[in-house]
Design a protein around this motif. Structure first.
Motif, mmCIF file in Angstrom:
data_model
loop_
_atom_site.group_PDB
_atom_site.id
_atom_site.type_symbol
_atom_site.label_atom_id
_atom_site.label_comp_id
_atom_site.label_asym_id
_atom_site.label_seq_id
_atom_site.Cartn_x
_atom_site.Cartn_y
_atom_site.Cartn_z
ATOM 1 N N ALA A 358 0.730 -1.323 -0.109
ATOM 2 C CA ALA A 358 -0.035 -0.037 -0.121
ATOM 3 C C ALA A 358 0.808 1.333 -0.149
ATOM 4 C CB ALA A 358 -1.084 -0.042 1.270
ATOM 5 N N ARG A 359 1.731 1.168 0.761
ATOM 6 C CA ARG A 359 2.804 2.397 0.944
ATOM 7 C C ARG A 359 3.533 2.499 -0.348
ATOM 8 N NH1 ARG A 359 5.492 1.561 5.506
ATOM 9 N NH2 ARG A 359 4.335 3.114 6.709
ATOM 10 N N ALA A 360 4.089 1.565 -1.036
ATOM 11 C CA ALA A 360 4.694 1.599 -2.225
ATOM 12 C C ALA A 360 3.797 2.167 -3.507
ATOM 13 C CB ALA A 360 5.383 0.326 -2.549
ATOM 14 N N HIS A 361 2.487 1.525 -3.408
ATOM 15 C CA HIS A 361 1.579 2.141 -4.531
ATOM 16 C C HIS A 361 1.121 3.443 -4.372
ATOM 17 C CE1 HIS A 361 -1.390 1.192 -7.456
ATOM 18 N NE2 HIS A 361 -2.311 1.952 -6.483
ATOM 19 N N ALA A 362 0.932 3.790 -3.131
ATOM 20 C CA ALA A 362 0.545 5.304 -2.994
ATOM 21 C C ALA A 362 1.779 6.071 -3.446
ATOM 22 C CB ALA A 362 0.335 5.773 -1.302
ATOM 23 N N ALA A 363 3.019 5.664 -3.028
ATOM 24 C CA ALA A 363 3.975 6.625 -3.456
ATOM 25 C C ALA A 363 4.348 6.686 -4.905
ATOM 26 C CB ALA A 363 5.390 6.316 -2.879
ATOM 27 N N GLN A 364 4.011 5.610 -5.727
ATOM 28 C CA GLN A 364 4.322 5.607 -6.987
ATOM 29 C C GLN A 364 3.296 6.026 -8.079
ATOM 30 O OE1 GLN A 364 7.231 4.527 -8.563
ATOM 31 N NE2 GLN A 364 6.124 4.906 -10.672
ATOM 32 N N GLU A 365 2.079 5.779 -7.613
ATOM 33 C CA GLU A 365 1.020 5.970 -8.619
ATOM 34 C C GLU A 365 -0.118 7.301 -8.137
ATOM 35 O OE1 GLU A 365 0.415 4.467 -10.821
ATOM 36 O OE2 GLU A 365 2.092 2.802 -10.662
ATOM 37 N N HIS A 366 0.313 7.754 -6.798
ATOM 38 C CA HIS A 366 -0.390 8.902 -6.184
ATOM 39 C C HIS A 366 0.461 10.119 -5.881
ATOM 40 C CE1 HIS A 366 -4.033 6.709 -6.779
ATOM 41 N NE2 HIS A 366 -3.418 5.585 -6.439
ATOM 42 N N ASP A 367 1.607 10.332 -6.459
ATOM 43 C CA ASP A 367 2.477 11.505 -6.330
ATOM 44 C C ASP A 367 1.944 12.668 -6.912
ATOM 45 O OD1 ASP A 367 5.319 12.315 -5.556
ATOM 46 O OD2 ASP A 367 4.914 12.959 -7.281
ATOM 47 N N TRP A 368 1.699 13.689 -5.929
ATOM 48 C CA TRP A 368 1.103 14.825 -6.584
ATOM 49 C C TRP A 368 1.993 15.738 -7.705
ATOM 50 C CZ3 TRP A 368 -3.512 15.974 -6.846
ATOM 51 C CH2 TRP A 368 -4.551 15.606 -5.956
ATOM 52 N N ASP A 369 3.181 15.572 -7.238
ATOM 53 C CA ASP A 369 4.003 16.392 -8.507
ATOM 54 C C ASP A 369 4.058 15.590 -9.700
ATOM 55 O OD1 ASP A 369 4.673 18.179 -6.485
ATOM 56 O OD2 ASP A 369 6.451 17.097 -5.885
#
Length: 375
Positions: A358-369
């Motif tokens: 979950a943490r990895a997916h959020a960082a990879q797919e949902h990065d605001w920049d």
């Protein structure tokens, strides 16, 4: 030049995911070098521009119409903008959206709409007065405005398909919600959170954060929780959200907890601001959402970013995350919810793997920049 137009925005004290998404998207666009502001309404702050992290939030006087938001002052101010301005409107079903559409067309300004899941066909179904109002509004006002816009942003490929089935023919672009990584809670924050909410140290916590409203299907979470208590007597259900938003619904939920015999194991946390959430996440062993319809719930993304194993129903529309093994998706209803949550509570290795993914997916797919660069 970009101007985001939304019915409400109080950074740090968001009453819903739309306001937070608008602020974080605008902040990311500003970090990329764009000239970005948020324009919103607030009677107490009208006439003021407040700077939050370098992002100007400009407040206008509201003109409420039957409880819905519009602002003649805001739409009048659009005429001061240069022709190269791009407008992003985020107020589906509010007159503000229509006023922006009419003004943008008159001034020749490019303008985009973000429905944020509000046009899910399931919300138009049935014979209730609310559903009828939505169908009429969409047919005679919403859809014509969308189809004459420069474009429409959908949160997921599924939402893009739904918009097409509703007759939206404007160019549609998929732009998911992003997430600002949830900061780790201080070492003693989780313990303090538990003490404040009467949760003993060795209890396991099932956490919900979101709006307390019928489409969230909290009754299904309560029924699943009651089923699980027989196998997990140490389990506590913690529900965070503003219960005053729908007092009648909250009263039904309270009565249900008594009928289910789980009122003593339930904790109503109230509204949690951005500073309080990390401690709530650090105190929990599993996060749950059971909505019948969502755009892309920021609370789910936040829980994922915090490394919590997440159980979400299919109505939450987190298919991509589920396919990536970043959360556990289940069918609607208490039985399916209870079975999925049981898997997490029974299997520490599964819970750890879900949290890590979950943490990895959020960082990879949902990065605001990254997302802002596509907007």
């Amino acid at each position: 030049m970009i101007r985001h137009l939304v019915y409400e925005c109080l950074p740090g004290a968001y009453a819903g995911g739309v306001q937070k998404m608008v602020f974080e998207l605008a902040s990311a666009q500003r970090r990329s070098g764009a000239d970005v502001e948020i324009w919103t309404v607030d009677a107490q702050r009208s006439g003021r521009t407040m700077i939050h992290g370098g992002l100007p939030v400009r407040y206008f006087q509201p003109d409420y119409a039957l409880g819905y938001v519009r602002s003649l002052e805001l739409t009048g101010a659009l005429s001061t903008l240069p022709k190269e301005t791009v407008l992003h409107a985020h107020s589906t079903f509010h007159p503000l959206n229509h006023d922006v559409a009419v003004t943008a067309r008159r001034l020749g300004l490019r303008h985009f709409f973000h429905p944020h899941g509000a046009l899910d066909p399931i919300l138009f179904a049935g014979c209730s007065f609310k559903s009828l109002k939505k169908r009429l509004y969409h047919r005679f006002i919403g859809r014509p405005d969308l189809n004459r816009a420069t474009g429409v942003f959908a949160l997921t490929p599924l939402e893009a398909e739904q918009l097409a089935t509703l007759g939206v023919t404007a160019p549609t672009y998929v732009l998911p919600n992003g997430i600002t990584p949830v900061a780790p809670a201080p070492p003693d924050a989780a313990a303090a959170f538990r003490r404040a909410h009467r949760i003993v140290d060795d209890a396991r916590v099932l956490l919900f954060i979101g709006r307390i409203m019928p489409k969230k299907r909290l009754e299904d979470i309560l029924a699943a929780f009651a089923r699980l208590r027989a196998s997990f007597p140490d389990l506590i259900l913690a529900i965070a959200g503003n219960v005053t938003q729908d007092l009648a619904y909250h009263a039904r939920l309270v009565a249900l907890t008594r009928d289910l015999g789980c009122a003593n194991e339930l904790r109503w946390l109230g509204f949690l601001d951005e500073q309080a959430k990390p401690a709530a996440f650090a105190s929990a062993q599993c996060f749950v959402h059971a909505s019948e319809s969502e755009g892309m719930a920021l609370a789910i993304l936040e829980a994922m970013s915090a490394g919590l194993p997440v159980v979400a129903t299919q109505g939450c529309y987190m298919r991509e995350a589920a396919a990536a093994g970043a959360l556990l998706e289940c069918a609607q209803g208490p039985d399916a919810l209870a079975d999925a949550i049981r898997r997490v509570l029974d299997d520490a290795s599964l819970a750890a793997a879900l949290g890590k993914a979950a943490r990895a997916h959020a960082a990879q797919e949902h990065d605001w920049d990254r997302i802002a660069a596509r907007s």
